[in-house]
Design a protein around this motif. Structure first.
Motif, PDB file in Angstrom:
ATOM      1  N   MET A 246      35.191  37.653  33.346  1.00 32.85           N
ATOM      2  CA  MET A 246      36.543  38.080  32.978  1.00 32.85           C
ATOM      3  C   MET A 246      37.548  37.648  34.041  1.00 32.85           C
ATOM      4  SD  MET A 246      35.939  41.915  31.400  1.00 32.85           S
ATOM      5  CE  MET A 246      37.571  42.053  30.654  1.00 32.85           C
ATOM      6  N   PHE A 247      37.151  37.789  35.296  1.00 40.09           N
ATOM      7  CA  PHE A 247      38.022  37.379  36.398  1.00 40.09           C
ATOM      8  C   PHE A 247      38.322  35.883  36.331  1.00 40.09           C
ATOM      9  CE2 PHE A 247      38.170  35.606  40.753  1.00 40.09           C
ATOM     10  CZ  PHE A 247      39.378  36.145  41.166  1.00 40.09           C
ATOM     11  N   LEU A 248      37.280  35.078  36.121  1.00 41.47           N
ATOM     12  CA  LEU A 248      37.476  33.624  36.056  1.00 41.47           C
ATOM     13  C   LEU A 248      38.379  33.230  34.897  1.00 41.47           C
ATOM     14  CD1 LEU A 248      33.871  32.308  36.839  1.00 41.47           C
ATOM     15  CD2 LEU A 248      35.850  32.372  38.368  1.00 41.47           C
ATOM     16  N   SER A 249      38.280  33.976  33.783  1.00 43.43           N
ATOM     17  CA  SER A 249      39.089  33.632  32.604  1.00 43.43           C
ATOM     18  C   SER A 249      40.572  33.946  32.810  1.00 43.43           C
ATOM     19  CB  SER A 249      38.565  34.374  31.371  1.00 43.43           C
ATOM     20  OG  SER A 249      38.836  35.752  31.459  1.00 43.43           O
ATOM     21  N   THR A 250      40.912  34.687  33.875  1.00 37.60           N
ATOM     22  CA  THR A 250      42.325  35.010  34.134  1.00 37.60           C
ATOM     23  C   THR A 250      42.925  34.148  35.239  1.00 37.60           C
ATOM     24  OG1 THR A 250      41.792  36.732  35.778  1.00 37.60           O
ATOM     25  CG2 THR A 250      41.928  37.405  33.464  1.00 37.60           C
ATOM     26  N   LEU A 251      42.139  33.234  35.820  1.00 42.18           N
ATOM     27  CA  LEU A 251      42.690  32.376  36.872  1.00 42.18           C
ATOM     28  C   LEU A 251      43.555  31.275  36.261  1.00 42.18           C
ATOM     29  CD1 LEU A 251      39.654  31.955  39.313  1.00 42.18           C
ATOM     30  CD2 LEU A 251      41.598  33.524  39.494  1.00 42.18           C
ATOM     31  N   ASP A 252      44.653  31.001  36.920  1.00 38.41           N
ATOM     32  CA  ASP A 252      45.582  29.972  36.443  1.00 38.41           C
ATOM     33  C   ASP A 252      44.973  28.601  36.715  1.00 38.41           C
ATOM     34  OD1 ASP A 252      47.645  28.312  35.793  1.00 38.41           O
ATOM     35  OD2 ASP A 252      49.172  29.423  36.900  1.00 38.41           O
ATOM     36  N   PRO A 253      44.674  27.816  35.658  1.00 40.44           N
ATOM     37  CA  PRO A 253      44.050  26.499  35.874  1.00 40.44           C
ATOM     38  C   PRO A 253      44.962  25.517  36.605  1.00 40.44           C
ATOM     39  CG  PRO A 253      44.695  26.782  33.564  1.00 40.44           C
ATOM     40  CD  PRO A 253      44.919  28.101  34.233  1.00 40.44           C
ATOM     41  N   LYS A 254      46.262  25.814  36.667  1.00 40.09           N
ATOM     42  CA  LYS A 254      47.209  24.901  37.330  1.00 40.09           C
ATOM     43  C   LYS A 254      47.145  25.017  38.847  1.00 40.09           C
ATOM     44  CE  LYS A 254      50.415  25.244  33.420  1.00 40.09           C
ATOM     45  NZ  LYS A 254      51.744  25.754  32.991  1.00 40.09           N
ATOM     46  N   THR A 255      46.575  26.115  39.330  1.00 35.76           N
ATOM     47  CA  THR A 255      46.506  26.318  40.779  1.00 35.76           C
ATOM     48  C   THR A 255      45.063  26.568  41.188  1.00 35.76           C
ATOM     49  OG1 THR A 255      46.798  28.707  40.603  1.00 35.76           O
ATOM     50  CG2 THR A 255      48.802  27.384  40.769  1.00 35.76           C
ATOM     51  N   ILE A 256      44.742  26.152  42.409  1.00 34.86           N
ATOM     52  CA  ILE A 256      43.400  26.419  42.932  1.00 34.86           C
ATOM     53  C   ILE A 256      43.529  27.653  43.835  1.00 34.86           C
ATOM     54  CG2 ILE A 256      41.394  25.440  44.126  1.00 34.86           C
ATOM     55  CD1 ILE A 256      42.608  22.689  43.589  1.00 34.86           C
ATOM     56  N   SER A 257      43.641  28.825  43.170  1.00 38.42           N
ATOM     57  CA  SER A 257      43.881  30.059  43.924  1.00 38.42           C
ATOM     58  C   SER A 257      43.281  31.248  43.195  1.00 38.42           C
ATOM     59  CB  SER A 257      45.389  30.285  44.096  1.00 38.42           C
ATOM     60  OG  SER A 257      45.644  31.569  44.610  1.00 38.42           O
ATOM     61  N   PHE A 258      42.708  32.159  44.006  1.00 40.19           N
ATOM     62  CA  PHE A 258      42.174  33.388  43.425  1.00 40.19           C
ATOM     63  C   PHE A 258      43.295  34.393  43.140  1.00 40.19           C
ATOM     64  CE2 PHE A 258      38.088  32.279  45.721  1.00 40.19           C
ATOM     65  CZ  PHE A 258      37.425  31.907  44.562  1.00 40.19           C
ATOM     66  N   ARG A 259      44.471  34.147  43.693  1.00 44.72           N
ATOM     67  CA  ARG A 259      45.563  35.107  43.551  1.00 44.72           C
ATOM     68  C   ARG A 259      46.398  34.882  42.305  1.00 44.72           C
ATOM     69  NH1 ARG A 259      48.160  36.097  49.571  1.00 44.72           N
ATOM     70  NH2 ARG A 259      46.253  36.864  50.580  1.00 44.72           N
ATOM     71  N   SER A 260      46.410  33.698  41.807  1.00 44.44           N
ATOM     72  CA  SER A 260      47.249  33.365  40.653  1.00 44.44           C
ATOM     73  C   SER A 260      46.503  33.742  39.374  1.00 44.44           C
ATOM     74  CB  SER A 260      47.575  31.863  40.667  1.00 44.44           C
ATOM     75  OG  SER A 260      48.435  31.544  39.617  1.00 44.44           O
ATOM     76  N   ARG A 261      46.989  34.803  38.716  1.00 44.33           N
ATOM     77  CA  ARG A 261      46.289  35.337  37.534  1.00 44.33           C
ATOM     78  C   ARG A 261      47.180  35.211  36.299  1.00 44.33           C
ATOM     79  NH1 ARG A 261      42.830  39.454  39.453  1.00 44.33           N
ATOM     80  NH2 ARG A 261      41.919  39.545  37.361  1.00 44.33           N
ATOM     81  N   VAL A 262      46.570  34.817  35.190  1.00 44.17           N
ATOM     82  CA  VAL A 262      47.282  34.757  33.917  1.00 44.17           C
ATOM     83  C   VAL A 262      46.415  35.418  32.844  1.00 44.17           C
ATOM     84  CG1 VAL A 262      48.656  32.688  34.408  1.00 44.17           C
ATOM     85  CG2 VAL A 262      46.351  32.454  33.445  1.00 44.17           C
ATOM     86  N   LEU A 263      47.061  36.063  31.901  1.00 46.38           N
ATOM     87  CA  LEU A 263      46.331  36.724  30.827  1.00 46.38           C
ATOM     88  C   LEU A 263      45.850  35.719  29.787  1.00 46.38           C
ATOM     89  CD1 LEU A 263      48.259  39.987  29.906  1.00 46.38           C
ATOM     90  CD2 LEU A 263      45.832  39.807  30.455  1.00 46.38           C
ATOM     91  N   PRO A 264      44.631  35.832  29.309  1.00 47.11           N
ATOM     92  CA  PRO A 264      44.184  35.020  28.168  1.00 47.11           C
ATOM     93  C   PRO A 264      44.960  35.432  26.922  1.00 47.11           C
ATOM     94  CG  PRO A 264      42.324  36.026  29.337  1.00 47.11           C
ATOM     95  CD  PRO A 264      43.563  36.687  29.844  1.00 47.11           C
ATOM     96  N   PRO A 265      44.892  34.637  25.861  1.00 45.95           N
ATOM     97  CA  PRO A 265      45.583  34.999  24.616  1.00 45.95           C
ATOM     98  C   PRO A 265      45.072  36.339  24.066  1.00 45.95           C
ATOM     99  CG  PRO A 265      44.808  32.717  24.555  1.00 45.95           C
ATOM    100  CD  PRO A 265      44.212  33.330  25.777  1.00 45.95           C
ATOM    101  N   ASN A 266      45.969  37.060  23.420  1.00 47.58           N
ATOM    102  CA  ASN A 266      45.642  38.343  22.774  1.00 47.58           C
ATOM    103  C   ASN A 266      44.957  39.310  23.745  1.00 47.58           C
ATOM    104  OD1 ASN A 266      45.582  40.174  20.589  1.00 47.58           O
ATOM    105  ND2 ASN A 266      43.457  39.634  20.144  1.00 47.58           N
ATOM    106  N   ALA A 267      45.565  39.465  24.926  1.00 47.07           N
ATOM    107  CA  ALA A 267      45.003  40.354  25.938  1.00 47.07           C
ATOM    108  C   ALA A 267      46.122  41.130  26.633  1.00 47.07           C
ATOM    109  CB  ALA A 267      44.191  39.566  26.963  1.00 47.07           C
TER     110      ALA A 267
END
Length: 429
Positions: A246-267
């Motif tokens: 779940m954590f990996l699915s919220t990482l922003d693919p545009k950045t190589i960072s554990f801090r940048s989080r984005v919500l998956p669709p319908n979440a």
């Protein structure tokens, strides 16, 4: 008129108690006053009952399951003036009110089991320790048909008792099962200060032996569930994998960072699924021992949980199961009751809601946890996924998943739970 009840190999006539008389009977059994100004005097009189308390369980006469059997009638159909108290705006029955009635029935059932014929008042203070499980088999109840509750003691320890309760609603000419509940009650001394022994239980048939065995299994399951609590032990390997994915699915693919989080669709982030409320605990909501009535606490927690599920899912939710409500500390009259509700797990159209209850006195600012409530709701449509952001929220997610997976089965009540088999039609939605 009394109804004929089918016990295993036994037939007895049983007259249901009107729901409005249950609390009156409880007050009579413990000598509680109906006036708040007299409550201190009434509790002083209970001190004199200490001599009736048994020094050991061996002193007490064994009781049969049928000795504690009670039926309570909630005549919503035949007495329309009762309806408003139980009515929702959607023209269904308020489940919070049903929780109050179940709590009162559970206590009265235990007093029937421990009745002392030589004493006018009971020396025992019987209180709800735990709501082990409530399973629903109907999405909603009609406010225009009579409801009947039944309950009996199904297991006893030294100072505790398990109570099985069922609820039926009139459908045509027959009462059909709609709810199955298991509560655990504890006996305290006449001043509610220490444990007290309860009457042992005689088992008279294979059906009763099975119910008692189930009570033992329930006790073992609760101990096992508690010992593996996430407050004591790390999550399993499978659970750790779930959280990491779940954590990996919220990482922003545009950045190589554990801090940048984005919500998956319908979440939805879990932190955005909260609702809170505050109650002032007035004398009107006291129980027979002048603490706040456990049924009132359950009703308030349920209604906040329902509102949370409704707000989160965007449609009307239906309660499917209630489980593992532990009454950790009594709530005193005059306390401030803080309720915090949060969606902690979702799957398809199911929503698992956790409500945390804590109190503070008017004099002290320190908050003390009194209860944690777990409700499973079913929404009319599929709901978003809920995602934790922090490690603490991840533990809430896993705890919610565990409670969801412990359900007996969505929207069903197992017929083998009904100790009192009747020739009723089982209602499917």
């Amino acid at each position: 008129a009394g109804s004929l009840i089918d016990f295993p190999f036994i037939h007895i006539a049983c007259s249901p108690i009107h729901v409005n008389h249950v609390r009156d009977k409880l007050r009579e059994i413990v000598g509680a006053s109906t006036n708040w100004r007299d409550h201190v005097k009434a509790m002083e009189e209970r001190k004199l009952l200490h001599s009736f308390l048994a020094k050991s369980q061996d002193e007490l006469p064994p009781r049969r399951m049928k000795d504690s059997y009670i039926e309570v009638l909630l005549p919503l159909g035949s007495e329309p003036e009762l309806r408003e108290k139980y009515l929702t705006v959607q023209n269904t029955v308020r489940f919070g009110r049903i929780l109050e009635d179940l709590d009162s029935l559970g206590v009265l059932t235990c007093y029937m089991h421990n009745k002392i014929h030589s004493a006018k008042m009971s020396p025992l203070s019987i209180v709800t320790a735990l709501v082990d499980k409530i399973d629903m088999c109907k999405k909603s109840l009609s406010p225009e048909q009579d409801i009947k509750f039944s309950g009996h003691v199904s297991w006893v320890g030294k100072t505790s008792m398990e109570v099985k309760m069922q609820m039926f609603q009139l459908h045509g000419d027959e009462f059909c099962p709609v709810l199955d509940a298991t509560f655990v009650m504890v006996a305290r001394d006449s001043e509610n200060k220490g444990p007290a022994f309860v009457n042992p239980l005689i088992l008279e048939s294979p059906e009763e032996e099975e119910l008692f065995r189930q009570g033992e299994l329930n006790k073992g399951r609760r101990i096992a569930f508690s010992s593996t609590s996430l407050l004591k032990m790390a999550p399993s390997a499978e659970e750790r994998t779930t959280i990491h994915e779940m954590f990996l699915s919220t990482l922003d693919p545009k950045t190589i960072s554990f801090r940048s989080r984005v919500l998956p669709p319908n979440a939805v982030w879990m932190e955005n699924s909260k609702l809170k409320s505050l109650e002032i605990c007035h004398p009107q909501e006291r129980n027979i021992f002048n603490r706040i009535f456990g049924g009132f606490l359950m009703r308030k927690a349920y209604e906040l949980g329902w509102a949370t599920a409704c707000s989160f899912g965007g449609s009307r939710p239906f309660v499917v199961a209630v489980d593992d409500i532990m009454f950790q500390k009594p709530v005193e009259v005059g306390s401030l009751l803080f309720l915090s509700s949060q969606v902690c797990f979702t799957q398809n159209n199911y929503i698992q809601v956790r409500v945390h209850s804590e109190v503070a006195s008017l004099q002290e600012k320190e908050h003390t946890t009194t209860n944690v409530f777990h409700f499973t709701f079913m929404s009319e449509k599929e709901v978003p996924l809920v995602f934790p952001k922090t490690y603490g929220e991840s533990m809430l997610y896993l705890d919610g998943q565990r409670h969801f997976n412990s359900m007996s089965g969505p929207a069903t009540v197992r017929k083998d739970h009904l100790w009192n088999p009747r020739n009723t039609t089982f209602v499917e939605n």
